[in-house]
Each structure stands twice: as C-alpha cells, then as structure tokens.
Design an enzyme around this catalytic site. Sequence first.
Site, PDB file in Angstrom:
ATOM      1  N   ASP A  97     -67.744 -38.348  19.035  1.00  0.00           N
ATOM      2  CA  ASP A  97     -68.081 -37.815  20.345  1.00  0.00           C
ATOM      3  C   ASP A  97     -67.813 -38.931  21.347  1.00  0.00           C
ATOM      4  OD1 ASP A  97     -69.330 -36.142  22.324  1.00  0.00           O
ATOM      5  OD2 ASP A  97     -70.534 -35.302  20.694  1.00  0.00           O
ATOM      6  N   ASP A 201     -66.940 -35.444  25.740  1.00  0.00           N
ATOM      7  CA  ASP A 201     -68.091 -34.901  26.440  1.00  0.00           C
ATOM      8  C   ASP A 201     -67.777 -34.646  27.922  1.00  0.00           C
ATOM      9  OD1 ASP A 201     -71.040 -34.421  26.164  1.00  0.00           O
ATOM     10  OD2 ASP A 201     -71.139 -35.935  27.735  1.00  0.00           O
ATOM     11  N   GLU A 263     -65.056 -30.900  25.920  1.00  0.00           N
ATOM     12  CA  GLU A 263     -66.147 -30.001  26.292  1.00  0.00           C
ATOM     13  C   GLU A 263     -65.997 -29.702  27.776  1.00  0.00           C
ATOM     14  OE1 GLU A 263     -70.995 -29.829  26.660  1.00  0.00           O
ATOM     15  OE2 GLU A 263     -69.799 -31.451  27.489  1.00  0.00           O
ATOM     16  N   HIS A 327     -75.087 -28.186  19.263  1.00  0.00           N
ATOM     17  CA  HIS A 327     -76.373 -28.853  19.536  1.00  0.00           C
ATOM     18  C   HIS A 327     -76.948 -28.529  20.912  1.00  0.00           C
ATOM     19  CE1 HIS A 327     -73.356 -31.170  21.543  1.00  0.00           C
ATOM     20  NE2 HIS A 327     -74.288 -31.842  22.183  1.00  0.00           N
ATOM     21  N   ASP A 328     -76.232 -27.759  21.707  1.00  0.00           N
ATOM     22  CA  ASP A 328     -76.726 -27.400  23.042  1.00  0.00           C
ATOM     23  C   ASP A 328     -77.091 -25.927  23.161  1.00  0.00           C
ATOM     24  OD1 ASP A 328     -76.363 -29.974  24.126  1.00  0.00           O
ATOM     25  OD2 ASP A 328     -74.284 -29.558  24.654  1.00  0.00           O
TER      26      ASP A 328
HETATM   27  C1  GLC Z   1     -72.874 -32.564  26.961  1.00  0.00           C
HETATM   28  C2  GLC Z   1     -73.584 -32.707  25.639  1.00  0.00           C
HETATM   29  C3  GLC Z   1     -75.056 -32.647  25.886  1.00  0.00           C
HETATM   30  C4  GLC Z   1     -75.435 -33.788  26.801  1.00  0.00           C
HETATM   31  C5  GLC Z   1     -74.587 -33.815  28.067  1.00  0.00           C
HETATM   32  C6  GLC Z   1     -74.685 -35.119  28.766  1.00  0.00           C
HETATM   33  O1  GLC Z   1     -73.090 -31.342  27.564  1.00  0.00           O
HETATM   34  O2  GLC Z   1     -73.130 -31.749  24.732  1.00  0.00           O
HETATM   35  O3  GLC Z   1     -75.798 -32.665  24.710  1.00  0.00           O
HETATM   36  O4  GLC Z   1     -76.784 -33.673  27.158  1.00  0.00           O
HETATM   37  O5  GLC Z   1     -73.216 -33.617  27.807  1.00  0.00           O
HETATM   38  O6  GLC Z   1     -73.977 -36.121  28.093  1.00  0.00           O
END
Ligand code: GLC
Length: 552
Positions: A97, A201, A263, A327-328
């Site tokens: 990540d 991310d 993402e 995980h979100d």
């Molecule tokens: C992304 C991650 C999340 C995190 C955010 C800030 O959305 O998936 O878990 O809180 O970025 O880094």
Amino acid sequence: MKTWWKEAVVYQIYTKSFYDTNGDGIGDLRGIIRKLDYIQSLGATVIWLNPVYKSPDVDNGYDISDYQSIDERYGTLEDFRELLAEAHKRGIRLIMDMVLNHTSDEHVWFQESRKSKDNPYRDFYIWRPARDGKEPNNWGNYFYEGRGSAWEYDETTQEYYLHNYSRKMPDLNWDNPRLKEAMCRMMRWWLDLGVDGFRMDAINRLVKPKGLPDSPNPPTPPVGIHGYVVDRTMCANRPGIHELLHELNQKVFSKYDIMVVGETGNVDAAIAIDYVQEERQEINMVFHFEIAKNPVLKTAAEIKEIQRRWNHVVEQHGWITQYLSNHDTPRQVSWFGNDTTYRYQSATMLALLLHTHPGTVYIYQGEEIGMTNVDFPSIEYYNEKYTVGKYHTMVESGTDPAAALDSLKKTSRDNDRTPMQWNGAPHGGFTTGTPWMHVNPNYPQINVEQEEQAEQSVLRFYRTLTGLRKAHPVMVYGTYRQLLEDDPDLIVYKREYESETWLVLCNFYDREHPLPQAVKEELAKGNHRLVLANYPDAGEVLRPYEARIYSY
Ligand code: GLC
Ligand code: CA
C-alpha cells in the site's frame, strides 16, 4: 494485452487483524508467513498488504512516519524480506500500500517543515496564512475530527497546514519537485527489494485545485461540524493529476514488471478511462466506489448498470477491478447478502458474481469464509477514525447517542477490521493474548477450521472459483454482455472467449424465480454443461441467492 495482473486473484491482508504470533494482540508479518500455505490453497496469486510502515498508528498505518522501515508492531525489515521470499517461492506476488497524499505529522519531513517558513522542507506540505483571522478556506476534514476543519493552526510559524484526513496526517505538496524526487527514490527502493507493485492510496487527490478555493457547497451536517464543508470532490481529479501519474509511470512503474492499482474516490467509468487506458501509461486499474462503498445499498439493477459502464473501460484498452469489500467497507455478505438464513448461499453467489465479471479480482481477508458484520454494544468498542469522529460530532449536535451509534454501525469500517477467525479457540485463534480489537463473537460458528470441514463451505467455493480462473481464460479475457438487463432481481450475462462461452446466472435476492425463457433459449443454442452452482441440483427454479455458471 495479456498479463499476469489481469489474471490475478488478489488477497488483501490487513496485517493488524490477520494473525498474531507473539501474543501481543496485534497481527504481524510472521503471522502472514505462517499462513502463506493457506493463502496459496485459496488460489490467490497476489497479496496486497495494507500499510505496515513505521507509523504512530492514528489511522492504522495510513499515517506513515518512515516509508523505508517496518513498524516494530508488525516485525522487522528482515521479516518482510522473508515474507516476500516465501511468498515468491509459492508463486505469490506481493504489492504494498503506497500512501502518497499525506504522511504522519511525526515524519521527519513534517518535523522539519513546521520549524520555520524558510526550512528546506517547508514546501513539502501545504501551508497558508489565516484568512480574516480564521482558516484559509472552508474545507472540512474527512474524519470529522476536532471542530471539523481541514486546517490546523501551528503556533511556531503562525500558519495553517492542510490535512484532508486527520490533523496528524498533513497533506503533501506535489507541486514540489524535490518531494516528487524523494517519493520516486523511495518507491524504487521497494521495487528493487522485490515487491511486485503498489496499491496507491487516494491517488487521484495528490494535485489540489489551484488557489485552494472554498467549496461551493453548504456546510456538511451534522451541524457540529461548525460550518466546514466535507467535499471530497475538491481535491479529486484536478488538472495536472494525469501529467503527474504519467511522470511517476515513466520514472518508476514502467521500469519494472509490476501492477499498480489506484484507489480513486469520486471516479466513474468515464473519468477512469483516462487513468487506466494502456496507451496513456499512467496506472493499470482503479478501485471505484460505485458499488462497494456507498452509504446507500445498491440494487441489482444499479449494479448491472454500473458493470455495463465499467465494461466500456475494458473495451477501450483499460482494465478494471472487481471487489465487494475491503478494509473501508462493511462485510459483503452482511451488506449485499443475508448473513443469517442464507449466509452460505448469498456469500457464494456474491463470490461467483465477483469472479465471473471482467477485471482483476480482490478478496478481502475473511470474505472467503463468509465473515459477517459485527454488532458492538457501545462506541468504546469502535476504533476507526471515521465512525468515532462522526459519532461524537453527532452526539455534540444533539443526536441521541444510541441513535447515533445505530446509524453508524452498519457501515462502520470496523466491520471489516475485526480479527480473522481461524478456529474455535478463544479470540478465534487470532492471538493467545488480548486482541487489539474485539473479535466478532460469532467466531465459534464462523472460522477457517469450521469451513474446512463444513458440508456447505464458502471457503471451498472460493477455491473452486480461483481454480476455474486458472483453467478458463474466458473468466479473464472473455467479452461481457448482459441478458435480461431490465430484470430487477436477476443478474445474467454471457462471457465469450475463443471457443468458450459461459452463461452466468445470479439471483441477487431471496425471492424465487422460474428460469427465464431467455436463459432457456440461450442454453438451447449449444450443448450446455453446468460448471458451478451453489445449490446441489440445478432445476427450473432459481432459489434464494442461487448462482450458476453454464458452459455451452
Ligand atoms: C484510504 C484508505 C483508508 C484511509 C485513507 C487515508 O481511503 O483506504 O483506510 O483511512 O485512505 O489514508
Ligand atoms: Ca504480534
């Protein structure tokens, strides 16, 4: 173009909740090493590791204080090398990540940056003077932290710094060429170590809008947010982002045989194509939020429409992802399926749907055994920033605490972060100590050991699907065409590749349906054979959450 990352089945590991080997209640890298055979047996070909870098851990590792070391809670760099080597030995690749939008405020760059206005690291971050004695603009932070602003005042230099997430996660300034160089060096360091790519991310948020204008939208409720606007579109897909990603591609990604998945919130298929089209040389694919992470549950009809749109990306030389949870998000069987009466049926239908759509498949740990949402009794049990921040903001602005908790439970990110349930031992066999977060109390019924033996096993169904993917390129490279587009309950589509044709039927709900005439006619075209189904016999009626694959 054919490549390994299109064919991949990615298994996402949230290390902290995966497997603890030293009894401190926190999952660790040695725990992953211990479970590599399990991951291999599942048929996964790539592991995506959520952040394991050194971090003060305010956002479970997304707040990085040193990009080139492993947090001691998770192990050492030596453990990491061993994990990588052991994974590779089993034919499993590993992606990291990569968080480029922000660091921890404990990163040495930020420590320097805040010292003085002329510090060489000042411009690694985004600093602004006050506007009319207040914050530089009306942006609210995504975690509903503190009074809600995305700006934090810093005494030393009497200016504000931008933090779209926590105040302990300052946003980086990608206009700064020195920052860019440092990040490229760092990513090459990981790639030279042997990692096989990155999950990037919040990657479409690196470039901020020129002049950092106010959001035109009204303040975000609850009112406790004190007039700030949580507007995630402000920093999404801004001019300059494609040039930046192309530059990262040329300087880093293209030098290695890797996969890069971004993402990207606030991205639909029409926007996505510019990130993932092969010829543009930016990144390989993105995670969109149109199906999985949405406070409103998507219907079968909406999912079909979304899949049709994203299939155009594939048709135009781009590539896409298929996932239903991470995980979100909440747990997919609880969110889209039925986690009581039809847990097996709906978990397997969702799995089949996922694996037979075009795109790279992502499995989030625990999904393969049908793990469910958790129902914690009070806010103290919850950990993740968004749930906790929003809860307090709601309560402060007058919402009844029980009602506030109730409204957040179903979508809390903690549903996916409870520890992995390995067996019926205390804490699901996750740890011999006290787990950092409560295990879902249903672990005696739902766990890996149980699934290995059960007659109806979600786990075995996943293994069958990943096995089919290896043997049948139609699952990866086949064209995609929906039938019965207007049916509100059934998701039916055809995949075709070379001499292979598949017809996939998914009953998305618990209502029964006679086998539609269109399906019968389609199947009559060839000598059909049932490839896989989640009921023991395939009759003239589609039962609750029934799913089938025919080859003909
Ligand atoms: C992304 C991650 C999340 C995190 C955010 C800030 O959305 O998936 O878990 O809180 O970025 O880094
Ligand atoms: Ca541990």
